[in-house]
Design an enzyme around this catalytic site. Structure first.
Site, PDB file in Angstrom:
ATOM      1  CB  VAL A  70      69.336  46.640  -2.984  1.00  0.00           C
ATOM      2  CG1 VAL A  70      68.751  48.055  -3.030  1.00  0.00           C
ATOM      3  CG2 VAL A  70      68.845  45.822  -4.164  1.00  0.00           C
ATOM      4  CB  THR A  96      60.940  41.256  -2.329  1.00  0.00           C
ATOM      5  OG1 THR A  96      61.728  41.633  -3.489  1.00  0.00           O
ATOM      6  CG2 THR A  96      60.889  42.418  -1.369  1.00  0.00           C
ATOM      7  CD  GLU A 126      73.270  40.088  -9.161  1.00  0.00           C
ATOM      8  OE1 GLU A 126      72.146  39.769  -8.777  1.00  0.00           O
ATOM      9  OE2 GLU A 126      74.220  39.290  -9.234  1.00  0.00           O
ATOM     10  CG  ASN A 162      63.723  44.524 -13.746  1.00  0.00           C
ATOM     11  OD1 ASN A 162      64.464  45.313 -14.330  1.00  0.00           O
ATOM     12  ND2 ASN A 162      64.047  43.960 -12.606  1.00  0.00           N
ATOM     13  CB  ALA A 195      70.529  36.254 -29.516  1.00  0.00           C
ATOM     14  N   GLY A 196      71.242  35.111 -26.573  1.00  0.00           N
ATOM     15  CA  GLY A 196      72.113  34.263 -25.744  1.00  0.00           C
ATOM     16  C   GLY A 196      71.323  33.130 -25.140  1.00  0.00           C
ATOM     17  CB  CYS A 198      66.167  41.223 -11.152  1.00  0.00           C
ATOM     18  SG  CYS A 198      67.123  41.773  -9.756  1.00  0.00           S
ATOM     19  NE  ARG A 230      70.527  35.842  -6.229  1.00  0.00           N
ATOM     20  CZ  ARG A 230      70.379  36.989  -5.552  1.00  0.00           C
ATOM     21  NH1 ARG A 230      69.378  37.139  -4.691  1.00  0.00           N
ATOM     22  NH2 ARG A 230      71.218  37.994  -5.738  1.00  0.00           N
TER      23      ARG A 230
HETATM   24  C1  UDX Z   1      68.454  43.487 -14.104  1.00  0.00           C
HETATM   25  C2  UDX Z   1      68.119  44.862 -14.656  1.00  0.00           C
HETATM   26  O1  UDX Z   1      68.944  45.135 -15.788  1.00  0.00           O
HETATM   27  C3  UDX Z   1      68.361  45.928 -13.587  1.00  0.00           C
HETATM   28  O2  UDX Z   1      67.983  47.195 -14.086  1.00  0.00           O
HETATM   29  C4  UDX Z   1      67.521  45.578 -12.363  1.00  0.00           C
HETATM   30  O3  UDX Z   1      67.725  46.529 -11.327  1.00  0.00           O
HETATM   31  C5  UDX Z   1      67.900  44.208 -11.859  1.00  0.00           C
HETATM   32  O4  UDX Z   1      67.699  43.240 -12.902  1.00  0.00           O
HETATM   33  P1  UDX Z   1      70.595  42.024 -13.661  1.00  0.00           P
HETATM   34  O5  UDX Z   1      69.597  40.943 -13.450  1.00  0.00           O
HETATM   35  O6  UDX Z   1      71.682  42.221 -12.676  1.00  0.00           O
HETATM   36  O7  UDX Z   1      69.819  43.470 -13.802  1.00  0.00           O
HETATM   37  O8  UDX Z   1      71.329  41.719 -15.028  1.00  0.00           O
HETATM   38  P2  UDX Z   1      71.147  42.156 -16.539  1.00  0.00           P
HETATM   39  O9  UDX Z   1      72.439  42.683 -16.993  1.00  0.00           O
HETATM   40  O10 UDX Z   1      69.931  42.946 -16.736  1.00  0.00           O
HETATM   41  O11 UDX Z   1      70.931  40.720 -17.261  1.00  0.00           O
HETATM   42  C6  UDX Z   1      69.795  39.961 -16.914  1.00  0.00           C
HETATM   43  C7  UDX Z   1      69.814  38.710 -17.794  1.00  0.00           C
HETATM   44  O12 UDX Z   1      69.593  39.070 -19.158  1.00  0.00           O
HETATM   45  C8  UDX Z   1      71.140  37.951 -17.754  1.00  0.00           C
HETATM   46  O13 UDX Z   1      70.881  36.558 -17.772  1.00  0.00           O
HETATM   47  C9  UDX Z   1      71.826  38.379 -19.054  1.00  0.00           C
HETATM   48  O14 UDX Z   1      72.721  37.395 -19.543  1.00  0.00           O
HETATM   49  C10 UDX Z   1      70.635  38.535 -19.972  1.00  0.00           C
HETATM   50  N1  UDX Z   1      70.865  39.452 -21.095  1.00  0.00           N
HETATM   51  C11 UDX Z   1      71.042  40.772 -20.852  1.00  0.00           C
HETATM   52  C12 UDX Z   1      70.841  38.946 -22.389  1.00  0.00           C
HETATM   53  O15 UDX Z   1      70.685  37.746 -22.594  1.00  0.00           O
HETATM   54  N2  UDX Z   1      71.006  39.803 -23.435  1.00  0.00           N
HETATM   55  C13 UDX Z   1      71.183  41.137 -23.248  1.00  0.00           C
HETATM   56  O16 UDX Z   1      71.332  41.854 -24.232  1.00  0.00           O
HETATM   57  C14 UDX Z   1      71.213  41.637 -21.915  1.00  0.00           C
END
Ligand code: UDX
Length: 432
Positions: free
Chosen positions: A11, A86, A155, A211, A255-256, A263, A331
């Site tokens: 951040v 945090t 990220e 989130n 989906a995945g 986060c 993580r």
């Molecule tokens: C997330 C929030 O998007 C962001 O706004 C916040 O500030 C921090 O947390 P991040 O954790 O970096 O960001 O990744 P993100 O792209 O949101 O994906 C989070 C998880 O969801 C990943 O495991 C990703 O693979 C999964 N995901 C995301 C899905 O499985 N399907 C999706 O359509 C989108």
């Protein structure tokens, strides 16, 4: 303006570099001398596309600097961003705010003129009140203002998310402070970002509620995908059909594997912890956490099933092991649970990840990092696509894999089922 980012991590470093690129003078402070020295030599501690160039450019211009000296950095700055970690507490679900409170205590010694203190780290609701209380032990109230300004950076997309945010949330009811922050963010507002001034607690809750909602949306489509597999329906058709409804929206409906990262898992637990403390019931988020944890078990079962329940000496290749593409962050990645489980069943694993070998797997036997997709896949009985890197999107599997009857489990639905059928590849995916 003169800014100080306390904490040069995901951040603080990204926000600091971006703020300096908007013309502000920014000092990134960190207690980790090694990290600060590396940053002074443009060695970036995190994998974030475009960050290296941004840091180098602004460090060279003199707008961005790095220091381990908190006192002088605070004194020189008008706006102080608290960007320390945090994490979830070791034996619980609450956020560990030790670093936040330590920094608040320390910085209160150096407030020599009016300063805005901003919590940019994700902090539970009422943290701003506690920070204010800590500082007011040392500093007159008129000399500082504590604001919540949560970040919404993903990220791998953090710089874009900073420059083109959907919204900038500023939690303060101090008019003078709000005016200054609106000025700070004016370059983004002029590019179309919405600026929302609200109470500090609302801003803190907006972050967690957002989130937790995104985690819910992903868990929802993952459970719909399970249904699709039993109904011979393509979950991607369902996602598209749902997403055309503007009230739902098409994003975050892919989906995945189970969601991971630093986060969603942390923030869903933290908001649950806050709800418990105030005796408010967040049963939906509780079920999202359980469903997501269970998802890894479901997909691991799928791996057994694809290999007819016998993994002994079977060669399994993982393409990508981080929690998602375009990051090196392991993580809460679902691979951290899937891989040990299938190793226990006797599988022999190779893996390739564009961000390199992972220390998390060093303690296991029968798993080997390979330096290329080909080397990782060549002798596989089963190839698992775990993350959606572009590198994995046009692989000629039949050319690189020696085994004739190899199987492909595409956990990110990168490939089309029709094409795989036409190529006579034994193909499995999610929700299709
Ligand atoms: C997330 C929030 O998007 C962001 O706004 C916040 O500030 C921090 O947390 P991040 O954790 O970096 O960001 O990744 P993100 O792209 O949101 O994906 C989070 C998880 O969801 C990943 O495991 C990703 O693979 C999964 N995901 C995301 C899905 O499985 N399907 C999706 O359509 C989108």
């Amino acid at each position: 303006m003169k800014l100080c980012m306390i904490g040069a991590g995901y951040v603080g470093l990204v926000s600091g570099a971006c703020f300096s690129d908007l013309g502000n003078e920014v000092i990134c402070v960190d207690s980790d001398t090694n990290k600060i020295n590396n940053l002074k030599n443009s060695i970036i501690p995190i994998y974030e596309p475009g960050l290296g160039e941004l840091v180098k450019k602004n460090y060279k211009s003199g707008r961005l600097s790095f220091s381990t000296d908190l006192p002088s950095s605070i004194k020189k700055s008008n706006i102080i961003f608290i960007c320390v970690g945090t994490p979830t507490k070791k034996n619980g679900i609450a956020a560990d705010l030790t670093q936040i409170f330590n920094v608040s205590k320390e910085l209160s010694h150096y407030i020599n003129k009016f300063k805005i203190i901003i919590t940019k780290s994700t902090v539970p609701v009422t943290t701003g009140d506690k920070v204010e209380k800590i500082i007011s032990k040392k500093v007159k109230k008129k000399l500082f203002s504590v604001v919540s300004n949560p970040e919404f950076l993903r990220e791998g997309e953090a710089i874009r998310d900073f420059i083109y945010p959907d919204r900038i949330v500023i939690g303060t009811q101090n008019k003078k402070t709000n005016k200054i922050l609106k000025q700070l963010y004016s370059p983004l507002i002029s590019k179309g970002a919405k600026y929302l001034n609200t109470s500090r607690r609302s801003a803190e809750l907006i972050k967690y509620a957002s989130n937790a909602f995104l985690a819910t949306k992903i868990t929802y489509i993952n459970e719909i995908a399970n249904m699709c597999e039993k109904l011979n329906v393509n979950v991607e058709d369902v996602s598209i059909g749902m997403g055309l409804d503007k009230r739902i929206g098409g994003r975050f409906l892919r989906a995945g594997p189970a969601y991971g990262g630093s986060c969603f898992p942390k923030d869903t637990r933290a908001i649950l912890s806050t709800a418990k403390q105030i005796k408010s019931n967040l049963s939906l988020i509780k079920s999202v956490i359980n469903s997501n944890e269970n998802r890894t078990k479901i997909l691991t079962e799928r791996i057994y099933k694809i290999l007819k329940g016998n993994l002994k000496n079977k060669k399994i290749c993982f393409l990508g092991v981080t929690f998602k593409a375009n990051t090196d962050d392991m993580r809460e990645s679902s691979s951290l649970k899937m891989i040990p489980a299938i190793l226990k069943k006797g599988a022999l694993i190779t893996y390739y990840d564009p961000t390199g070998e992972k220390k998390e797997f060093k303690k296991f036997k029968n798993i080997e990092f390979k330096n290329s997709i080909k080397a990782a896949c060549v002798n596989s009985d089963l190839v698992i696509i775990h993350t959606e890197w572009n590198d994995f999107k046009s692989i000629d599997f039949k050319k690189i894999i020696k085994k004739k009857n190899f199987k492909l489990f595409d956990m990110r639905n990168i490939y089309s089922t029709e094409k795989m059928k036409a190529d006579k590849i034994n193909y499995f995916s999610i929700g299709r």
